[in-house]
Motif scaffolding. Sequence first.
Motif, PDB file in Angstrom:
ATOM      1  N   LEU A  58      78.889 -50.942 -11.435  1.00 57.72           N
ATOM      2  CA  LEU A  58      79.179 -51.657 -12.028  1.00 57.72           C
ATOM      3  C   LEU A  58      80.518 -51.838 -12.919  1.00 57.72           C
ATOM      4  O   LEU A  58      81.071 -52.521 -13.413  1.00 57.72           O
ATOM      5  N   ALA A  59      81.179 -50.107 -13.376  1.00 58.03           N
ATOM      6  CA  ALA A  59      81.979 -50.516 -14.158  1.00 58.03           C
ATOM      7  C   ALA A  59      84.023 -50.724 -13.303  1.00 58.03           C
ATOM      8  O   ALA A  59      84.402 -51.580 -13.816  1.00 58.03           O
ATOM      9  N   ASP A  60      83.595 -50.514 -12.436  1.00 63.62           N
ATOM     10  CA  ASP A  60      84.290 -50.605 -11.250  1.00 63.62           C
ATOM     11  C   ASP A  60      84.340 -52.190 -11.549  1.00 63.62           C
ATOM     12  O   ASP A  60      85.450 -52.967 -10.910  1.00 63.62           O
ATOM     13  N   GLN A  61      83.504 -52.366 -10.600  1.00 60.30           N
ATOM     14  CA  GLN A  61      83.456 -54.334 -10.692  1.00 60.30           C
ATOM     15  C   GLN A  61      83.873 -54.834 -11.512  1.00 60.30           C
ATOM     16  O   GLN A  61      84.814 -56.183 -11.727  1.00 60.30           O
ATOM     17  N   LEU A  62      83.624 -54.139 -12.873  1.00 59.38           N
ATOM     18  CA  LEU A  62      84.032 -54.838 -14.305  1.00 59.38           C
ATOM     19  C   LEU A  62      85.877 -55.075 -14.683  1.00 59.38           C
ATOM     20  O   LEU A  62      86.185 -56.019 -15.144  1.00 59.38           O
ATOM     21  N   SER A  63      85.813 -53.809 -14.279  1.00 61.62           N
ATOM     22  CA  SER A  63      87.312 -53.063 -14.191  1.00 61.62           C
ATOM     23  C   SER A  63      88.080 -54.610 -13.109  1.00 61.62           C
ATOM     24  O   SER A  63      89.199 -54.211 -13.474  1.00 61.62           O
ATOM     25  N   GLU A  64      87.791 -55.220 -12.787  1.00 59.78           N
ATOM     26  CA  GLU A  64      88.499 -56.221 -11.276  1.00 59.78           C
ATOM     27  C   GLU A  64      88.366 -57.256 -11.960  1.00 59.78           C
ATOM     28  O   GLU A  64      89.296 -57.770 -11.161  1.00 59.78           O
ATOM     29  N   VAL A  65      87.977 -58.074 -13.362  1.00 57.18           N
ATOM     30  CA  VAL A  65      87.561 -58.742 -13.502  1.00 57.18           C
ATOM     31  C   VAL A  65      87.941 -59.166 -15.202  1.00 57.18           C
ATOM     32  O   VAL A  65      88.097 -60.442 -15.281  1.00 57.18           O
ATOM     33  N   LEU A  66      88.136 -58.315 -16.005  1.00 59.04           N
ATOM     34  CA  LEU A  66      88.762 -58.467 -16.546  1.00 59.04           C
ATOM     35  C   LEU A  66      90.311 -58.859 -17.214  1.00 59.04           C
ATOM     36  O   LEU A  66      91.249 -58.633 -16.566  1.00 59.04           O
ATOM     37  N   ASP A  67      90.396 -59.541 -17.840  1.00 57.66           N
ATOM     38  CA  ASP A  67      91.774 -60.258 -18.267  1.00 57.66           C
ATOM     39  C   ASP A  67      92.360 -59.115 -19.283  1.00 57.66           C
ATOM     40  O   ASP A  67      91.730 -58.143 -20.098  1.00 57.66           O
ATOM     41  N   ALA A  68      93.734 -59.067 -19.929  1.00 56.89           N
ATOM     42  CA  ALA A  68      94.607 -58.661 -20.196  1.00 56.89           C
ATOM     43  C   ALA A  68      95.893 -59.143 -20.944  1.00 56.89           C
ATOM     44  O   ALA A  68      95.981 -60.431 -20.499  1.00 56.89           O
ATOM     45  N   PRO A  69      96.148 -58.772 -21.567  1.00 58.93           N
ATOM     46  CA  PRO A  69      95.264 -57.508 -22.499  1.00 58.93           C
ATOM     47  C   PRO A  69      94.833 -57.684 -23.737  1.00 58.93           C
ATOM     48  O   PRO A  69      94.076 -58.756 -23.429  1.00 58.93           O
ATOM     49  N   GLY A  70      94.147 -56.177 -24.120  1.00 53.49           N
ATOM     50  CA  GLY A  70      93.348 -56.409 -24.927  1.00 53.49           C
ATOM     51  C   GLY A  70      92.131 -56.559 -25.068  1.00 53.49           C
ATOM     52  O   GLY A  70      90.608 -56.852 -25.912  1.00 53.49           O
ATOM     53  N   TRP A  71      91.129 -56.283 -23.933  1.00 56.12           N
ATOM     54  CA  TRP A  71      89.955 -56.377 -23.500  1.00 56.12           C
ATOM     55  C   TRP A  71      89.413 -55.597 -23.037  1.00 56.12           C
ATOM     56  O   TRP A  71      90.185 -54.497 -21.687  1.00 56.12           O
ATOM     57  N   TYR A  72      87.947 -54.892 -23.080  1.00 55.74           N
ATOM     58  CA  TYR A  72      86.948 -53.750 -22.714  1.00 55.74           C
ATOM     59  C   TYR A  72      85.621 -54.328 -22.718  1.00 55.74           C
ATOM     60  O   TYR A  72      85.300 -54.869 -23.277  1.00 55.74           O
ATOM     61  N   VAL A  73      85.071 -53.194 -21.988  1.00 60.34           N
ATOM     62  CA  VAL A  73      84.070 -53.173 -21.952  1.00 60.34           C
ATOM     63  C   VAL A  73      83.360 -51.820 -22.009  1.00 60.34           C
ATOM     64  O   VAL A  73      83.760 -50.754 -21.471  1.00 60.34           O
ATOM     65  N   ASP A  74      82.705 -51.988 -22.733  1.00 60.43           N
ATOM     66  CA  ASP A  74      81.133 -50.163 -22.786  1.00 60.43           C
ATOM     67  C   ASP A  74      80.097 -50.122 -21.828  1.00 60.43           C
ATOM     68  O   ASP A  74      79.645 -51.158 -22.713  1.00 60.43           O
ATOM     69  N   LEU A  75      80.297 -49.395 -21.454  1.00 62.52           N
ATOM     70  CA  LEU A  75      78.670 -49.439 -20.784  1.00 62.52           C
ATOM     71  C   LEU A  75      78.617 -47.805 -20.697  1.00 62.52           C
ATOM     72  O   LEU A  75      79.372 -46.493 -20.778  1.00 62.52           O
ATOM     73  N   HIS A  76      77.230 -46.920 -21.504  1.00 61.65           N
ATOM     74  CA  HIS A  76      77.205 -45.342 -21.349  1.00 61.65           C
ATOM     75  C   HIS A  76      75.390 -45.967 -20.632  1.00 61.65           C
ATOM     76  O   HIS A  76      74.904 -46.234 -20.664  1.00 61.65           O
ATOM     77  N   THR A  77      75.625 -44.361 -20.300  1.00 62.23           N
ATOM     78  CA  THR A  77      74.186 -43.508 -19.962  1.00 62.23           C
ATOM     79  C   THR A  77      73.863 -43.156 -21.068  1.00 62.23           C
ATOM     80  O   THR A  77      74.694 -42.555 -21.716  1.00 62.23           O
ATOM     81  N   ALA A  78      72.634 -42.135 -20.942  1.00 62.12           N
ATOM     82  CA  ALA A  78      72.615 -41.134 -21.816  1.00 62.12           C
ATOM     83  C   ALA A  78      73.587 -39.698 -21.338  1.00 62.12           C
ATOM     84  O   ALA A  78      73.711 -39.411 -22.914  1.00 62.12           O
ATOM     85  N   GLN A  79      74.088 -39.912 -20.680  1.00 61.62           N
ATOM     86  CA  GLN A  79      75.319 -38.536 -21.032  1.00 61.62           C
ATOM     87  C   GLN A  79      77.042 -39.105 -20.415  1.00 61.62           C
ATOM     88  O   GLN A  79      77.368 -38.637 -20.826  1.00 61.62           O
ATOM     89  N   ASP A  80      77.339 -40.134 -19.883  1.00 66.80           N
ATOM     90  CA  ASP A  80      78.007 -40.914 -19.721  1.00 66.80           C
ATOM     91  C   ASP A  80      78.666 -41.644 -19.958  1.00 66.80           C
ATOM     92  O   ASP A  80      78.007 -43.464 -20.903  1.00 66.80           O
ATOM     93  N   SER A  81      79.810 -41.822 -21.197  1.00 69.77           N
ATOM     94  CA  SER A  81      80.697 -43.209 -20.783  1.00 69.77           C
ATOM     95  C   SER A  81      81.458 -43.561 -20.191  1.00 69.77           C
ATOM     96  O   SER A  81      82.137 -43.007 -19.809  1.00 69.77           O
ATOM     97  N   PHE A  82      81.428 -45.022 -20.189  1.00 72.44           N
ATOM     98  CA  PHE A  82      82.427 -45.540 -18.933  1.00 72.44           C
ATOM     99  C   PHE A  82      82.936 -46.869 -19.986  1.00 72.44           C
ATOM    100  O   PHE A  82      82.370 -47.946 -20.592  1.00 72.44           O
ATOM    101  N   ILE A  83      84.265 -46.476 -20.884  1.00 67.57           N
ATOM    102  CA  ILE A  83      85.455 -47.687 -21.094  1.00 67.57           C
ATOM    103  C   ILE A  83      86.247 -48.184 -19.981  1.00 67.57           C
ATOM    104  O   ILE A  83      86.619 -47.734 -19.391  1.00 67.57           O
ATOM    105  N   VAL A  84      85.592 -49.453 -19.620  1.00 68.88           N
ATOM    106  CA  VAL A  84      86.111 -50.127 -19.168  1.00 68.88           C
ATOM    107  C   VAL A  84      87.692 -51.243 -19.289  1.00 68.88           C
ATOM    108  O   VAL A  84      87.121 -51.952 -20.204  1.00 68.88           O
ATOM    109  N   PHE A  85      89.129 -50.848 -18.535  1.00 70.85           N
ATOM    110  CA  PHE A  85      89.287 -51.589 -18.736  1.00 70.85           C
ATOM    111  C   PHE A  85      89.969 -53.018 -17.670  1.00 70.85           C
ATOM    112  O   PHE A  85      89.493 -52.096 -16.488  1.00 70.85           O
ATOM    113  N   PRO A  86      91.088 -53.688 -17.803  1.00 71.74           N
ATOM    114  CA  PRO A  86      91.596 -54.184 -16.463  1.00 71.74           C
ATOM    115  C   PRO A  86      91.855 -53.496 -15.661  1.00 71.74           C
ATOM    116  O   PRO A  86      93.066 -52.343 -16.017  1.00 71.74           O
ATOM    117  N   GLY A  87      91.401 -53.196 -14.658  1.00 71.11           N
ATOM    118  CA  GLY A  87      92.380 -52.433 -13.922  1.00 71.11           C
ATOM    119  C   GLY A  87      92.266 -50.607 -13.743  1.00 71.11           C
ATOM    120  O   GLY A  87      92.538 -49.880 -13.197  1.00 71.11           O
TER     121      GLY A  87
END
Length: 121
Positions: A58-87
Motif C-alpha cells: 500500500l505504501a508503494d501504491q500511495l507513493s505513486e499517487v500523491l501530489d507534490a510538493p508538501g504531502w505525505y501519508v503516515d502508515l504504521h504497523t506495531a514494528q515499522d513506520s512507513f512515511i510515504v512521500f510522492p515517489g
Amino acid sequence: MAAGVLIAESLRVGAVLDNLSLIVRRIQRSAPTNVTADQAPVWTLVFFEIADIEAAALADQLSEVLDAPGWYVDLHTAQDSFIVFPGRVARYRRGDPQGRAEAQKYGRAHGIPDSQLDWPA
C-alpha cells in the motif's frame, strides 16, 4: 493491523487507488492553521487500517499517487513506520530516532513544514 491517515486532497488529480483492502475507521474534515501555499485549506482525513502484510505494498501504491510538493501519508504497523512521500517511501523501525529524523529531513526538503512532521513515533 497497520493504521494510517490519508488526506484526500493530497492525491494527484486523476489518481486512482483501487482493489484496496482498507478498513476505513473514520473520515473527518479539518481546516488546519498550518497549511502551506501548495496545500488545500480544508482537508478530508481518512483514518484507515490494513493488514500488516499489505502495508508495504500500500505504501508503494500511495507513493505513486500523491501530489507534490508538501504531502505525505503516515502508515504504521506495531514494528515499522512507513512515511510515504510522492515517489518515495521512508521505512524505519518504530522508535528509531535516526530513521524518523531522516524522514523528517526529507519531508522538510520537499515542502512540508515542521508543524506537519508530527506522525506517531
